[in-house]
Design a protein around this motif. Structure first.
Motif, mmCIF file in Angstrom:
data_model
loop_
_atom_site.group_PDB
_atom_site.id
_atom_site.type_symbol
_atom_site.label_atom_id
_atom_site.label_comp_id
_atom_site.label_asym_id
_atom_site.label_seq_id
_atom_site.Cartn_x
_atom_site.Cartn_y
_atom_site.Cartn_z
ATOM 1 N N ASN A 263 54.540 1.860 19.117
ATOM 2 C CA ASN A 263 53.250 2.554 19.860
ATOM 3 C C ASN A 263 53.171 3.594 18.853
ATOM 4 O O ASN A 263 52.270 4.113 18.685
ATOM 5 C CB ASN A 263 54.216 3.409 20.899
ATOM 6 C CG ASN A 263 54.829 2.841 21.886
ATOM 7 O OD1 ASN A 263 54.083 1.879 22.217
ATOM 8 N ND2 ASN A 263 55.784 2.810 22.826
ATOM 9 N N LEU A 264 53.161 3.857 17.574
ATOM 10 C CA LEU A 264 53.192 4.704 16.787
ATOM 11 C C LEU A 264 51.780 3.575 15.896
ATOM 12 O O LEU A 264 50.881 4.463 16.089
ATOM 13 C CB LEU A 264 54.268 5.006 14.849
ATOM 14 C CG LEU A 264 55.221 5.063 15.847
ATOM 15 C CD1 LEU A 264 55.964 5.428 14.595
ATOM 16 C CD2 LEU A 264 54.671 7.103 15.751
ATOM 17 N N THR A 265 51.823 2.458 15.839
ATOM 18 C CA THR A 265 50.514 1.603 15.513
ATOM 19 C C THR A 265 49.830 1.510 16.040
ATOM 20 O O THR A 265 48.138 0.706 15.922
ATOM 21 C CB THR A 265 51.053 0.254 15.096
ATOM 22 O OG1 THR A 265 51.955 -0.126 15.737
ATOM 23 C CG2 THR A 265 51.941 0.054 14.070
ATOM 24 N N VAL A 266 49.513 2.636 17.402
ATOM 25 C CA VAL A 266 47.968 2.344 18.025
ATOM 26 C C VAL A 266 47.690 3.526 17.621
ATOM 27 O O VAL A 266 46.052 3.528 18.083
ATOM 28 C CB VAL A 266 48.460 2.740 19.765
ATOM 29 C CG1 VAL A 266 47.437 3.239 20.606
ATOM 30 C CG2 VAL A 266 49.628 1.748 20.539
ATOM 31 N N ASP A 267 47.781 4.542 17.089
ATOM 32 C CA ASP A 267 47.115 5.304 16.002
ATOM 33 C C ASP A 267 47.455 4.911 14.692
ATOM 34 O O ASP A 267 47.169 5.076 13.880
ATOM 35 C CB ASP A 267 48.702 6.810 16.286
ATOM 36 C CG ASP A 267 47.311 7.804 15.768
ATOM 37 O OD1 ASP A 267 46.200 7.771 15.634
ATOM 38 O OD2 ASP A 267 47.399 9.228 15.322
ATOM 39 N N LYS A 268 45.637 4.698 14.465
ATOM 40 C CA LYS A 268 44.899 4.261 13.418
ATOM 41 C C LYS A 268 44.938 4.895 12.084
ATOM 42 O O LYS A 268 45.846 4.617 10.821
ATOM 43 C CB LYS A 268 43.141 4.033 13.410
ATOM 44 C CG LYS A 268 42.612 2.906 14.547
ATOM 45 C CD LYS A 268 41.582 3.720 14.167
ATOM 46 C CE LYS A 268 40.955 2.669 15.461
ATOM 47 N NZ LYS A 268 38.820 2.678 14.846
ATOM 48 N N ASN A 269 45.972 6.305 12.115
ATOM 49 C CA ASN A 269 45.753 6.753 11.157
ATOM 50 C C ASN A 269 46.945 6.885 10.662
ATOM 51 O O ASN A 269 47.563 7.972 9.963
ATOM 52 C CB ASN A 269 45.729 8.790 11.438
ATOM 53 C CG ASN A 269 43.871 9.067 11.991
ATOM 54 O OD1 ASN A 269 43.065 8.568 11.263
ATOM 55 N ND2 ASN A 269 43.732 9.723 13.570
ATOM 56 N N LYS A 270 48.131 6.300 11.583
ATOM 57 C CA LYS A 270 49.827 6.526 11.503
ATOM 58 C C LYS A 270 50.173 4.992 10.895
ATOM 59 O O LYS A 270 51.090 4.780 10.745
ATOM 60 C CB LYS A 270 50.160 6.397 12.615
ATOM 61 C CG LYS A 270 50.325 8.260 12.968
ATOM 62 C CD LYS A 270 50.807 8.674 14.548
ATOM 63 C CE LYS A 270 50.732 10.572 15.154
ATOM 64 N NZ LYS A 270 49.613 10.848 15.180
#
Length: 792
Positions: free
Chosen positions: A669-676
């Motif tokens: 779920n964290l890798t959904v956000d490009k910045n993370k």
């Protein structure tokens, strides 16, 4: 799975909600621990054995002055000789009178035609007046003038008597038949007389003269055998009073072994009234001493007591039955005697007795006293519930309905309610009985009524809550039926508040004393209630509509969060983990006005404390909740801010499939956000994910799928495989190629069910994602290395 924009995300649903077929398969059982929604298990409440054998235990709600005594004096004078006389029949002597009655017997096989009874009330009155006339004639002389016929002339027997009416004919006929019966009795009486003098009387003389206990016991054994041989057990025995008088005197001898022998014979003589009460008290007194269990096993006292229960009138002898059942209850505390009870059909007998008691309504004068008997009966059933044969008998004989009737009628009797609830507590742990109880729709409203009435009676409350937890663990219908009962959730909330406050006060008192003394190793009474209660909430939340409703119930969520606030795993690990699991279940539901969503940041703060604890179970549960909450960007920011992502990557080294699965869900779920996404490479996450895929891949296709989805999200903006995956690129390429080889990875030596399970998840979960990921890496890699594939 979403493939739009070349990334796989889980925004539409929690990260580990599985795509499984609708029909039940073994995979659902094997993967129970992976389900997004999970039921809770807990231990059955412990019931300590009573220190002493009494009619009513130390925790009885009955005041001493309002209950029959367990201790009493018993002497020979407690018995009544007037009640010991044999049953006698009224016999009429032949009467002399002129009316003539003619009857014929053609041969030995012919049957006597009985006169027909009067057809109407007028005829009945004629019978009465005729009987009066016959009785008047009795005083005038011999009514029947017929001469006795020798046996060899009996084929053409003729008795001539004048009769005035048909009804006199009936009466005379009956007298004639009774005369024949009298002759038989005379012969039997002579045999009985001889047997008495030869076999019985010598033993009675021995009992009167002997003063050695062992010899007295042997004499009693011989007496019982002789009485049984002479068919003299029971009420119809001419010298019964003489026999009983001798036995009653021996009650004053201070010997339980002798009194046991006496009780067995006296009960076999079918005494009633005061004597039945006294002998049942005698049996009770013997059984009250646990040291007597061995001699009781060898003397078949149980048979005699069960016969009393089976034959004696409930209302007339309710006090005698109380002590009889009390003695049986004491016996049920012994494993050998308990098995004997089950083998002799005691369960069915007890349920029949309960049915009779249930038929006595509250306004009946016997209702209250029968409550004392019901306590002994249900206590005995509770002990029998430990035995598999007895459980089957309880199920087959409709125990659920009778126990529910008793529960409803005796709602104000805490002792009866407690024992019935203890029975249900034991039996509901077994699937077949739990199903039968779940089908009894009346039970839910009864349990709720009891909870509301006895809210602060911990021993009663905890068992009812445990039963409800069992009912709702596997049965969606049970969840629905309980939830729809009026006030069901409010009752749970009220109990939650009550026992949370009790627990807080106890914890405050402990800390104010400076933590003196050891902290309780096991959960306290309040903690135990909370554990069982939270389990009910967790189980209810499995049902889609109920779970959604509970997720929106702010008071429910608030109470669960307060547990995480004031309680640490060091205080009570099971309670904290139960609260976290239930919050995890409720966080699954994305509904309007979700209380979990409203409190998600505060929940995350509380989970951080659990994440840092020394309890691995607590850590895993906290990670699971973060897996659901990380769907929200605020929680993802919180995870990065508090460096929780580093902890998740570290957990990939745990070499435990479930731990890796939960941690990988958060990373996904964290890798959904490009910045993370960059954190995966920075913290060595890529290498750890590849290691997990290699270690667990062929054995756990769900975890393998989750790893591939995480790597897919991470590599969305890939320009070069080498720059994206670094030194793990070649290993990943080889691994994916191998795992996509069906012949290589699917173990066909497994049984068909297991093989089908593996193939199902390999085809539906892993293969589609792994193929896309492999294609992406290959298309951004300059060459494929030559490798040797080692079978898994």
């Amino acid at each position: 799975m979403q493939a739009s924009k070349n990334k796989i995300t889980k925004n539409a649903e929690p990260f580990y909600r599985l795509s499984v077929p609708k029909q039940k398969t073994s995979s659902e059982i094997i993967n129970e621990a992976r389900n997004a929604l999970r039921t809770l298990r807990t231990q059955r409440p412990f019931t300590p054995a009573e220190d002493q054998r009494k009619l009513f235990g130390s925790g009885s709600s009955r005041a001493p002055q309002n209950r029959p005594p367990s201790v009493f004096s018993l002497h020979a004078s407690s018995f009544d000789l007037a009640e010991s006389r044999p049953v006698s029949g009224v016999r009429l002597s032949p009467l002399d009178h002129k009316p003539i009655l003619v009857t014929f017997a053609k041969d030995e096989d012919s049957s006597i035609s009985l006169p027909k009874p009067p057809a109407n009330a007028a005829e009945v009155r004629k019978v009465s007046s005729a009987r009066a006339r016959l009785l008047r004639r009795t005083s005038q002389g011999n009514f029947l003038s017929a001469k006795m016929i020798p046996p060899d002339q009996s084929k053409n027997l003729c008795i001539c008597v004048e009769v005035e009416t048909f009804t006199e004919y009936v009466l005379l006929f009956c007298m004639y038949v009774e005369g024949l019966e009298d002759e038989t009795r005379i012969n039997e009486s002579e045999e009985e007389e001889i047997f008495w003098h030869v076999k019985i009387l010598p033993i009675l003389h021995e009992l009167e003269k002997e003063d050695n206990i062992e010899n007295l016991c042997l004499a009693c054994t011989k007496l019982y055998q002789a009485l049984n041989e002479g068919n003299m057990l029971g009420k119809r025995f001419k010298r019964r009073s003489v026999l009983l008088k001798t036995l009653y005197k021996l009650v004053d001898v201070d010997s339980d072994a002798l009194c046991l022998k006496l009780a067995k014979i006296i009960l076999a003589m079918k005494v009633d009234g005061k004597n039945l009460l006294s002998v049942c008290k005698l049996a009770f007194k013997i059984c009250r001493n646990e040291k007597n269990d061995y001699i009781i096993q060898n003397d078949r006292l149980l048979d005699c007591l069960l016969e009393v229960l089976r034959t004696e009138d409930l209302q007339k002898n309710n006090e005698a039955l109380l002590y009889c059942m009390g003695a049986i209850k004491f016996m049920s505390g012994n494993a050998v005697l308990l098995n004997e009870m089950a083998n002799k059909g005691a369960v069915e007998m007890f349920l029949q007795l309960m049915k009779q008691i249930n038929n006595i309504k509250e306004n009946d004068i016997y209702f209250s006293n029968l409550g004392h008997l019901l306590v002994q009966l249900t206590a005995s059933l509770r002990n029998l519930a430990d035995l598999p044969p007895a459980r089957r008998q309880l199920l087959c004989n409709g125990a659920v309905s009778e126990l529910c009737v008793a529960l409803e009628q005796r709602m104000n009797d805490k002792d009866v309610c407690t024992y019935i609830v203890r029975i249900f507590s034991k039996l509901s742990s077994y699937n077949d009985f739990c199903g039968a109880l779940a089908d009894c729709s009346r039970c839910y409203i009864l349990f709720l009524a009891l909870l509301n009435k006895h809210q602060k009676q911990q021993d009663l409350v905890i068992r009812i809550i445990f039963i409800l937890g069992n009912l709702t663990a596997k049965n969606n219908q049970a969840r629905e039926q309980f939830f729809k009962e009026k006030g069901s959730v409010n009752t749970l909330i009220s109990l939650f508040q009550t026992y949370r406050d009790l627990d807080l006060n106890a914890q405050k008192w402990y800390h104010e004393r400076g933590g003196e003394g050891k902290h309780p190793k096991h959960p306290s009474e309040a903690e135990d209630v909370l554990i069982k209660l939270i389990r009910v909430l967790a189980n209810l939340s499995i049902h889609p509509s109920i779970g959604a409703a509970l997720a929106a119930a702010h008071r429910v969520v608030e109470l669960l969060v307060t547990v995480l606030e004031y309680k640490s795993v060091d205080d009570c690990e099971e309670l904290v983990i139960s609260a976290a699991t239930t919050i995890n279940n409720l966080s699954y539901y994305e509904v309007k006005s979700s209380a979990v969503q409203d409190k998600k940041l505060h929940i995350a703060e509380m989970l951080l404390k659990l994440l840092m604890s020394n309890s691995m179970d607590g850590v895993v549960e906290a990670v699971r909740v973060f897996g659901n909450l990380s769907r929200y960007h605020e929680i993802c920011d919180f995870i990065i801010l508090k460096k929780i992502h580093k902890f998740m990557i570290a957990l990939l080294d745990a070499k435990n499939q479930d731990v890796c699965f939960s941690a990988c869900g958060v990373l996904l779920n964290l890798t959904v956000d490009k910045n993370k996404r960059a954190f995966l490479m920075e913290e060595g996450g890529i290498g750890k994910l590849v290691d997990c895929l290699q270690d667990f891949g062929p054995a756990d296709w769900q975890l393998a799928c989750l790893i591939c989805k995480t790597l897919w999200n991470y590599s969305e903006d890939i320009t070069s495989a080498a720059s994206c995956f670094g030194e793990d690129t070649d290993t990943l390429l080889v691994l994916l190629t191998s795992l996509l080889d069906e012949e290589l990875v699917l173990d066909y030596s497994l049984d068909r069910d297991s093989r089908d399970y593996h193939k199902l998840y390999w085809e539906r979960e892993f293969k589609p994602v792994a193929e896309k990921l492999l294609d992406r890496i290959q298309s951004h890699h300059s060459f494929l290395p030559t490798v040797t594939i080692t079978p898994f």
